[in-house]
Design an enzyme around this catalytic site. Structure first.
Site, PDB file in Angstrom:
ATOM      1  N   SER A  21       0.608  -0.976   0.326  1.00  9.85           N
ATOM      2  CA  SER A  21      -0.048   0.144  -0.274  1.00  9.85           C
ATOM      3  C   SER A  21       0.665   1.193  -0.098  1.00  9.85           C
ATOM      4  CB  SER A  21      -0.413  -0.314   0.836  1.00  9.85           C
ATOM      5  OG  SER A  21      -1.973   0.720   1.473  1.00  9.85           O
ATOM      6  N   ASN A  22       0.340   2.347   0.520  1.00 11.38           N
ATOM      7  CA  ASN A  22       1.309   3.916   0.567  1.00 11.38           C
ATOM      8  C   ASN A  22       0.516   4.376   1.358  1.00 11.38           C
ATOM      9  OD1 ASN A  22      -1.027   5.501  -0.577  1.00 11.38           O
ATOM     10  ND2 ASN A  22      -0.491   3.799  -2.802  1.00 11.38           N
TER      11      ASN A  22
END
Ligand code: CTP
Length: 213
Positions: A21-22
Site C-alpha cells: 500500500s502507500n
C-alpha cells in the site's frame, strides 16, 4: 452537481494478513467531499482504507484494491458530472496473492508483481462532458510530471504537489499545490489547509462545469 470523489490508498494483498500500500490517509479526498457537500453538491465517495472519518452525508463506497476501485468508479461514472481522483492507487500488485498466510521460512525472497489498472485511463473514453480532475504526488519536478499526466490521462485539471516536504502531501492537514489546467493556465497556491485546497479545487470545477446544485 453530482461529484464522484476517490480518496485514500488501495491495498494489494500478498496473503490474508499482508499487503502492498502507500502513505495516503484520505485527508485530501475527505476534505473535498466535505467542501462539496457544504456547497450543496451530491457526493459519492469511493474510499480505500482511510485513516480519517468520511462525512456521513456522502454516499460511501468502501473498496480495498485498485481493481475494486476501478469497478466502483465505472459503476458510478454515469451518475457523475465530475470525477475527482484524489486516491493514491497502488500501481503494482502481487501477481498471485496466497489464499493462506505465507510462513516466513517458505516466503519467496522476491514477489512477482504485475501492474494494476490505471483507473483514469480506463474511464477516459467515457469522459463525455464531465470534468476530470487528477492529482500528481511527486518528489521532484512536480509541474513537469503533472503536465505529462494531465495529457496522458486526458484531464481537465491536475493538482500537483511535492510530497517530499514535511508540511505537504501525505498524512498532514496542510498541502502546497499547483493547479495545472488543460488550457495551459497554472496557479501555484501557497501552503494552506487541505480544506482550503479543496475549496480552490471546487471553485475551479464549478467554474468549468457550470454550477447546478
Ligand atoms: N491513478 C489512477 N489509476 C492508477 C494510478 C493512478 O487513476 N492505477 C490516478 C491517481 O488517482 C491520480 C493520477 O492518476 O489522480 C496520477 O497518479 P500518480 O500516482 O501520480 O501517477 P501514475 O500514473 O501512477 O504515474 P507515476 O507512477 O509514473 O508517477
Amino acid at each position: 452537481m453530482n461529484i464522484l470523489i476517490t480518496a485514500g490508498p488501495t491495498r494489494e494483498p500478498i496473503d490474508p494478513v499482508r499487503f502492498i500500500s502507500n502513505r495516503s490517509s484520505g485527508r485530501m479526498g475527505v476534505a473535498l467531499a466535505e467542501a462539496a457537500l457544504a456547497r450543496g453538491h451530491a457526493v459519492r465517495l469511493v474510499t480505500g482504507p482511510i485513516a480519517v472519518p468520511a462525512p456521513p452525508a456522502a454516499e460511501r463506497v468502501a473498496v480495498v484494491t485498485a481493481q475494486d476501485m476501478l469497478a466502483a468508479v465505472q459503476a458510478n461514472l454515469d451518475w457523475s458530472d465530475a470525477l475527482i481522483m484524489s486516491a493514491a492507487v497502488a500501481d503494482w500488485r502481487p501477481r498471485t496473492p496466497s489464499p493462506l498466510k505465507l510462513k516466513k521460512n517458505r516466503m519467496p525472497a522476491q514477489l512477482e508483481m504485475e501492474r494494476t489498472p490505471d483507473i483514469l485511463q480506463a474511464v477516459a473514453a467515457r469522459k463525455g462532458g464531465r470534468v476530470f480532475v487528477g492529482f500528481a504526488a511527486e518528489t521532484g519536478e512536480p509541474e513537469e510530471e503533472a503536465r505529462r499526466k494531465l495529457q496522458a490521462k486526458r484531464l481537465d485539471l491536475i493538482v500537483a504537489n511535492d510530497v517530499s516536504r514535511a508540511d505537504a502531501g501525505f498524512e498532514v492537514d496542510t498541502n502546497r499545490v499547483t493547479l495545472l489546467a488543460a488550457d495551459g493556465t497554472v496557479e501555484a497556491l501557497p501552503l494552506m489547509l487541505k480544506t482550503e485546497v479543496a475549496s480552490r479545487i471546487l471553485d475551479w470545477v464549478e467554474a468549468h462545469a457550470g454550477f447546478r446544485a
